[in-house]
Design a protein around this motif. Structure first.
Motif, PDB file in Angstrom:
ATOM      1  N   UNK A   1       0.828  -1.217   0.000  1.00 31.41           N
ATOM      2  CA  UNK A   1       0.000   0.000   0.000  1.00 31.41           C
ATOM      3  C   UNK A   1       0.857   1.260   0.000  1.00 31.41           C
ATOM      4  N   UNK A   2       1.757   1.239   1.024  1.00 30.57           N
ATOM      5  CA  UNK A   2       2.601   2.433   1.125  1.00 30.57           C
ATOM      6  C   UNK A   2       3.538   2.551  -0.060  1.00 30.57           C
ATOM      7  N   UNK A   3       4.043   1.366  -0.509  1.00 35.43           N
ATOM      8  CA  UNK A   3       4.962   1.431  -1.637  1.00 35.43           C
ATOM      9  C   UNK A   3       4.252   1.952  -2.883  1.00 35.43           C
ATOM     10  N   UNK A   4       2.903   1.716  -2.930  1.00 38.65           N
ATOM     11  CA  UNK A   4       2.151   2.180  -4.103  1.00 38.65           C
ATOM     12  C   UNK A   4       1.912   3.695  -4.050  1.00 38.65           C
ATOM     13  N   UNK A   5       1.799   4.204  -2.804  1.00 40.15           N
ATOM     14  CA  UNK A   5       1.448   5.631  -2.660  1.00 40.15           C
ATOM     15  C   UNK A   5       2.653   6.560  -2.535  1.00 40.15           C
ATOM     16  N   UNK A   6       3.778   5.981  -2.099  1.00 41.38           N
ATOM     17  CA  UNK A   6       4.936   6.829  -1.853  1.00 41.38           C
ATOM     18  C   UNK A   6       5.376   7.640  -3.071  1.00 41.38           C
ATOM     19  N   UNK A   7       5.488   6.975  -4.263  1.00 39.82           N
ATOM     20  CA  UNK A   7       5.922   7.767  -5.421  1.00 39.82           C
ATOM     21  C   UNK A   7       4.969   8.923  -5.716  1.00 39.82           C
ATOM     22  N   UNK A   8       3.609   8.635  -5.576  1.00 39.08           N
ATOM     23  CA  UNK A   8       2.642   9.681  -5.874  1.00 39.08           C
ATOM     24  C   UNK A   8       2.812  10.855  -4.912  1.00 39.08           C
ATOM     25  N   UNK A   9       2.984  10.479  -3.591  1.00 42.72           N
ATOM     26  CA  UNK A   9       3.174  11.531  -2.591  1.00 42.72           C
ATOM     27  C   UNK A   9       4.453  12.330  -2.895  1.00 42.72           C
ATOM     28  N   UNK A  10       5.471  11.589  -3.298  1.00 46.12           N
ATOM     29  CA  UNK A  10       6.734  12.250  -3.625  1.00 46.12           C
ATOM     30  C   UNK A  10       6.583  13.205  -4.790  1.00 46.12           C
ATOM     31  N   UNK A  11       5.799  12.787  -5.781  1.00 45.60           N
ATOM     32  CA  UNK A  11       5.578  13.656  -6.942  1.00 45.60           C
ATOM     33  C   UNK A  11       4.855  14.932  -6.517  1.00 45.60           C
ATOM     34  N   UNK A  12       3.785  14.731  -5.674  1.00 43.34           N
ATOM     35  CA  UNK A  12       3.031  15.906  -5.211  1.00 43.34           C
ATOM     36  C   UNK A  12       3.909  16.860  -4.412  1.00 43.34           C
ATOM     37  N   UNK A  13       4.719  16.221  -3.562  1.00 46.65           N
ATOM     38  CA  UNK A  13       5.601  17.046  -2.722  1.00 46.65           C
ATOM     39  C   UNK A  13       6.582  17.821  -3.587  1.00 46.65           C
ATOM     40  N   UNK A  14       7.127  17.117  -4.582  1.00 45.55           N
ATOM     41  CA  UNK A  14       8.084  17.789  -5.471  1.00 45.55           C
ATOM     42  C   UNK A  14       7.400  18.911  -6.251  1.00 45.55           C
ATOM     43  N   UNK A  15       6.155  18.556  -6.690  1.00 46.15           N
ATOM     44  CA  UNK A  15       5.399  19.558  -7.461  1.00 46.15           C
ATOM     45  C   UNK A  15       5.128  20.811  -6.607  1.00 46.15           C
ATOM     46  N   UNK A  16       4.702  20.539  -5.352  1.00 48.49           N
ATOM     47  CA  UNK A  16       4.392  21.653  -4.446  1.00 48.49           C
ATOM     48  C   UNK A  16       5.654  22.479  -4.150  1.00 48.49           C
ATOM     49  N   UNK A  17       6.735  21.750  -3.897  1.00 49.07           N
ATOM     50  CA  UNK A  17       7.985  22.454  -3.588  1.00 49.07           C
ATOM     51  C   UNK A  17       8.458  23.300  -4.781  1.00 49.07           C
ATOM     52  N   UNK A  18       8.286  22.707  -5.973  1.00 51.09           N
ATOM     53  CA  UNK A  18       8.672  23.458  -7.179  1.00 51.09           C
ATOM     54  C   UNK A  18       7.838  24.725  -7.313  1.00 51.09           C
ATOM     55  N   UNK A  19       6.525  24.563  -7.057  1.00 52.58           N
ATOM     56  CA  UNK A  19       5.649  25.746  -7.127  1.00 52.58           C
ATOM     57  C   UNK A  19       6.111  26.815  -6.138  1.00 52.58           C
ATOM     58  N   UNK A  20       6.400  26.365  -4.901  1.00 51.24           N
ATOM     59  CA  UNK A  20       6.847  27.326  -3.886  1.00 51.24           C
ATOM     60  C   UNK A  20       8.164  27.981  -4.303  1.00 51.24           C
ATOM     61  N   UNK A  21       9.031  27.165  -4.865  1.00 50.59           N
ATOM     62  CA  UNK A  21      10.336  27.708  -5.273  1.00 50.59           C
ATOM     63  C   UNK A  21      10.167  28.769  -6.359  1.00 50.59           C
ATOM     64  N   UNK A  22       9.328  28.427  -7.353  1.00 45.99           N
ATOM     65  CA  UNK A  22       9.100  29.400  -8.428  1.00 45.99           C
ATOM     66  C   UNK A  22       8.418  30.661  -7.894  1.00 45.99           C
ATOM     67  N   UNK A  23       7.458  30.393  -6.980  1.00 50.96           N
ATOM     68  CA  UNK A  23       6.740  31.524  -6.377  1.00 50.96           C
ATOM     69  C   UNK A  23       7.693  32.388  -5.555  1.00 50.96           C
ATOM     70  N   UNK A  24       8.643  31.720  -4.899  1.00 48.32           N
ATOM     71  CA  UNK A  24       9.591  32.456  -4.055  1.00 48.32           C
ATOM     72  C   UNK A  24      10.432  33.408  -4.884  1.00 48.32           C
ATOM     73  N   UNK A  25      10.791  32.955  -6.087  1.00 47.18           N
ATOM     74  CA  UNK A  25      11.565  33.837  -6.971  1.00 47.18           C
ATOM     75  C   UNK A  25      10.759  35.080  -7.295  1.00 47.18           C
ATOM     76  N   UNK A  26       9.502  34.863  -7.721  1.00 46.73           N
ATOM     77  CA  UNK A  26       8.640  35.994  -8.053  1.00 46.73           C
ATOM     78  C   UNK A  26       8.419  36.897  -6.834  1.00 46.73           C
ATOM     79  N   UNK A  27       8.211  36.209  -5.693  1.00 43.68           N
ATOM     80  CA  UNK A  27       7.912  36.962  -4.470  1.00 43.68           C
ATOM     81  C   UNK A  27       9.112  37.814  -4.058  1.00 43.68           C
ATOM     82  N   UNK A  28      10.296  37.239  -4.198  1.00 46.91           N
ATOM     83  CA  UNK A  28      11.487  37.999  -3.794  1.00 46.91           C
ATOM     84  C   UNK A  28      11.665  39.231  -4.685  1.00 46.91           C
ATOM     85  N   UNK A  29      11.359  39.064  -5.975  1.00 49.51           N
ATOM     86  CA  UNK A  29      11.446  40.233  -6.871  1.00 49.51           C
ATOM     87  C   UNK A  29      10.411  41.286  -6.474  1.00 49.51           C
TER      88      UNK A  29
END
Lengths: 307, 530
Positions: free
Chosen positions: A1-29
């Motif tokens: 179960x967990x092995x099936x969900x971990x990659x998906x969670x990881x993708x979401x986390x990466x996606x969210x982190x990427x969004x925050x990172x991109x947003x942080x660039x804009x926000x800092x400007x």
């Protein structure tokens, strides 16, 4: 179960982190180029200083001068209110009527052609428009005075922008006939989004022509009206470049507005602290008017009980 | 439509669009310039490897490539002199540039250390900024020999001992010292104003150039009745020139009793001049307020004159009304001469006279003296802090020396004449350089004594702005005399207060001197308190 969900969670986390990172660039400007200068202006409004000189803390002295001692404050505010109210009146009405007329055309080709024709003036820069009115229309030998001379009304010829009795109205009339393409397009989009079912129901009820315009169309484009209202108020309070080109606030202070007075204090008189105080006051005026607008001017969705 | 026809149509449309874009780009491609308009780059040998790149704002009147008033050949004198300078100094490249003529530009450029090395600004506008270190004092160089004169080996030449000696109008040039008694500008040339008049219209109406102010007003009434605009002026002429001239006429008689400070440096030129300190003190004594009848009368005379002027004081094209003979007179400075001498289609005869004096008929305070002058130094060059950007210290900067050398080179008569006398516009300020005949009347006017004070150059820029605005409103009947006086008195009050905040004024010394001069004021009418 967990092995099936971990990659998906990881993708979401990466996606969210990427969004925050991109947003942080804009926000800092945004922080560097907007928030820091704004907070700097807030803090400097408590100082008196010139560019290149030491600043001196004066507390609320700049605000006290602006609100109680500067004889230009009240006339400037009144001129700003007049010009803003005038702009609100024309931008909420004339482009809407034009949009309705275009929308009422039976053929799509005709509607398309007129949309294009009304949009073309948008590409002319605002400064160019002001210069055209200054040099070609209001000039001593400009179109308006020459028309009056030709028509035999020599006694009406005047320096429209330098005559104390006409300057403010002349400034307000710049842009006549006020069929700016931007507003026309927004209203047209609003009118196009009115569901066919509503129009058909209105027809069945015998609601046509002017009655339909006021009872169906206007309530259905309230969101667009609200948007234009807010944008016009903000532009009206902040505006100074048009007046700078046309009159520089004159004759006397007959066309002075707070934005222009702020500019003169900052760059001509080098009273940076005082200019910052004017800017802070303008910020609160815009904030207040926008809050009032949001609270009391209902959009289409709010009228339908969806807001 | 077959696919082939459709593709042909698309092809034709794209080619047409490309042709339109290409032709449009070719038509709009700038022939010269942008912000940086260099002199004659095709002749320049000193390329990008130059050790010193000097940015120099010569002013529109000398900018190579421009054609003043659109008449005659493009200017080239300055470019030729600069080319010769670059030939003398192969490690130096001079860029002749134009910059926006607004204070906003200067303030931002100077504060960031990016201003051009040599600027052209009225030096009075510089005085408020000299304590910020934005400008280089030029006294050490002016008091030293001009090396380009020195190398000629003739000790009798002006400039051999001191650069100062080269200036023809010594008093005016030295009188441009700032309140800290340092010189921040080179008074490169001179300018004066005068009344250009249409002799044909004068003959037609039966009038002559006037001898007195009242004659002048009467002549203008006749011109107005004949359907002409009698006099063309703009707001700034009223606010600057007219205020100072009328002020001088009304206050000249009482000057000995109110001129409290004699400046040893500037007195030869500014005899009886009222500086900011004196104006502050006099304001405290009730001068320049409602209690001062002269001050109230000043503005009424301006209002009287206004009725004979063009309707729009903010009009930007006064020359057109004059050359098309809709107006009989135009109050303008020396430069306008070229507009008339260079115009081969001009259909009338013209002349120049100066503003006539007040008499007892004009005012009970009239001094019956000739009108003073309000011109003087024209093109004024200042050296900015950018010039010593190599070391940051004027004493050690090699770059600054080269910048100064350029100015010294320009002032050598054989170079100078190529620039200033290229066309009749400005009066030469180098000894031995002749005045062009067309502008000789202005050289004659410039021999008169200088004005009692310059209101727009004494106080801060806010004072100038408010005075100009409210005067325009008053002249256009937007406000009455009393309301205007209230504004103006408040304005002087604020300006004197700000001046005292900027620099300490020795009021005790002025008070003592005021008491000493009391006998000279005794019996004078119209003084605020006495």
């Amino acid at each position: 179960m967990s092995s099936r969900h971990t990659p998906r969670f990881g993708y979401r986390a990466r996606f969210t982190l990427t969004c925050y990172a991109l947003l942080a660039v804009q926000m800092s400007l945004l922080v560097v180029f907007v928030y820091v200068p704004v907070f700097w202006a807030f803090s400097k409004s408590f100082f008196e200083f010139e560019v290149g000189s030491e600043s001196r803390f004066v507390g609320f002295a700049n605000y006290a001068e602006l609100l109680f001692r500067d004889p230009t404050t009240l006339p400037s505010l009144l001129h700003m209110l007049f010009l803003t109210a005038f702009a609100v009146c024309v931008r909420l009405t004339v482009p809407l009527v034009v949009a309705k007329l275009i929308h009422s055309l039976s053929r799509e080709k005709g509607r398309y052609l007129f949309r294009i024709l009304f949009l073309v003036p948008v590409v002319v820069p605002g400064v160019a428009v002001q210069l055209i009115w200054y040099g070609m229309i209001y000039n001593d030998r400009g179109m308006l005075n020459e028309l009056l001379r030709t028509a035999g009304f020599e006694q009406c010829v005047r320096g429209w922008l330098s005559d104390p009795s006409t300057a403010l109205v002349a400034v307000a009339f710049v842009g006549f006939p006020w069929v700016g393409g931007f507003e026309v397009l927004i209203y047209y989009a609003g009118l196009s989004s009115i569901p066919e079912s509503v129009t058909e129901a209105a027809l069945l009820e015998g609601c046509t022509g002017v009655q339909k315009f006021f009872r169906i169309d206007i309530p259905m484009v309230m969101s667009q009206l609200k948007l234009i209202l807010i944008l016009t108020i903000i532009a009206g309070v902040q505006s100074f470049e048009g007046l700078f080109i046309l009159t520089k606030g004159g004759p006397g202070f007959k066309t002075m507005v707070p934005g222009l007075w702020m500019y003169f204090n900052a760059f001509s008189f080098q009273r940076m602290g005082y200019a910052c105080a004017i800017g802070v006051c303008l910020f609160f005026i815009i904030l207040g008017l926008t809050v009032l607008n949001m609270r009391y001017f209902k959009s289409t969705a709010e009228l339908e009980g969806r807001g | 439509m077959t696919p082939t026809m459709a593709s042909w149509g698309t092809y034709v449309r794209r080619v047409s669009l490309a042709v339109i874009v290409a032709v449009g780009a070719w038509l709009l491609w700038p022939r010269a310039g942008g912000e940086f308009v260099t002199g004659m780059p095709e002749h320049r040998d000193n390329g990008a490897d130059a050790r010193f790149v000097i940015k120099f704002v010569p002013g529109q009147q000398y900018m190579p490539g421009t054609t003043p008033f659109g008449l005659g050949e493009p200017l080239k004198g300055m470019a030729e002199v600069v080319r010769d300078f670059e030939a003398r100094f192969p490690d130096t490249r001079v860029e002749l540039i134009t910059v926006p003529g607004v204070r906003e530009y200067l303030v931002t450029q100077l504060s960031s250390g990016n201003a051009p090395d040599i600027l052209m600004v009225n030096v009075e506008d510089v005085w408020v900024d000299v304590q910020k270190g934005w400008y280089v004092p030029l006294d050490p160089y002016l008091e030293a020999p001009n090396p380009f004169v020195r190398e000629q080996g003739d000790p009798s030449l002006p400039g051999y001992e001191q650069w100062w000696d080269m200036f023809k109008y010594q008093a005016i040039s030295r009188g441009k010292a700032a309140p800290d008694n340092r010189n921040y500008c080179i008074s490169f040339d001179m300018v004066e104003t005068g009344i250009f008049y249409n002799k044909d219209i004068f003959r037609e109406v039966g009038i002559e150039p006037p001898a007195t102010w009242d004659d002048w007003l009467e002549s203008m009434a006749k011109l107005k009745a004949a359907g002409y605009i009698p006099l063309l002026m703009n707001r700034d002429s009223f606010n600057d020139w007219t205020v100072d001239l009328v002020f001088d006429q009304l206050y000249h008689d009482i000057l000995p009793g109110i001129d409290l400070v004699q400046d040893p440096v500037r007195e030869a030129y500014l005899e009886g001049y009222l500086d900011g300190d004196e104006l502050c003190f006099l304001f405290e004594q009730g001068f320049f307020t409602e209690k001062d009848p002269r001050y109230g009368e000043l503005w009424k005379h301006l209002h009287d004159l206004r009725q004979y002027c063009n309707q729009n004081l903010m009009g930007t094209d006064l020359a057109r009304e004059f050359v098309t003979q809709k107006a009989a007179m135009l109050w303008m400075s020396t430069q306008f001469t070229y507009r008339l001498t260079g115009d081969r289609q001009l259909a009338f005869d013209w002349g120049v006279f100066y503003v006539p004096r007040f008499t007892a008929r004009t005012s009970r305070f009239a001094s019956n003296t000739d009108m003073c002058v309000i011109g003087g130094a024209g093109t004024q060059y200042e050296v900015s802090n950018s010039a010593c950007s190599d070391t940051g210290d004027p004493a050690t900067s090699e770059r600054l020396k080269r910048v100064i050398a350029l100015l010294q080179f320009l002032m050598v008569p054989e170079n100078y004449v190529r620039v200033v006398n290229e066309y009749p516009s400005m009066l030469p300020n180098v000894a031995g350089v002749p005045v062009l005949p067309a502008i000789q009347p202005f050289a004659d006017i410039l021999e008169r004594r200088y004005t009692t004070t310059k209101w727009v150059y004494t106080f801060d820029l806010k004072f100038n702005d408010i005075q100009a605005r409210m005067l325009e409103l008053y002249l256009n009947d937007g406000i009455g005399h009393e309301e205007f006086m209230r504004w103006q008195v408040d304005n002087v009050h604020a300006a004197t207060r700000n001046l005292r905040l900027r620099k300490p004024i020795d009021m005790v010394r002025l008070e003592t001197r005021w008491a000493e001069l009391a006998p000279l004021r005794a019996g004078r009418e119209g003084l605020p308190h006495e």
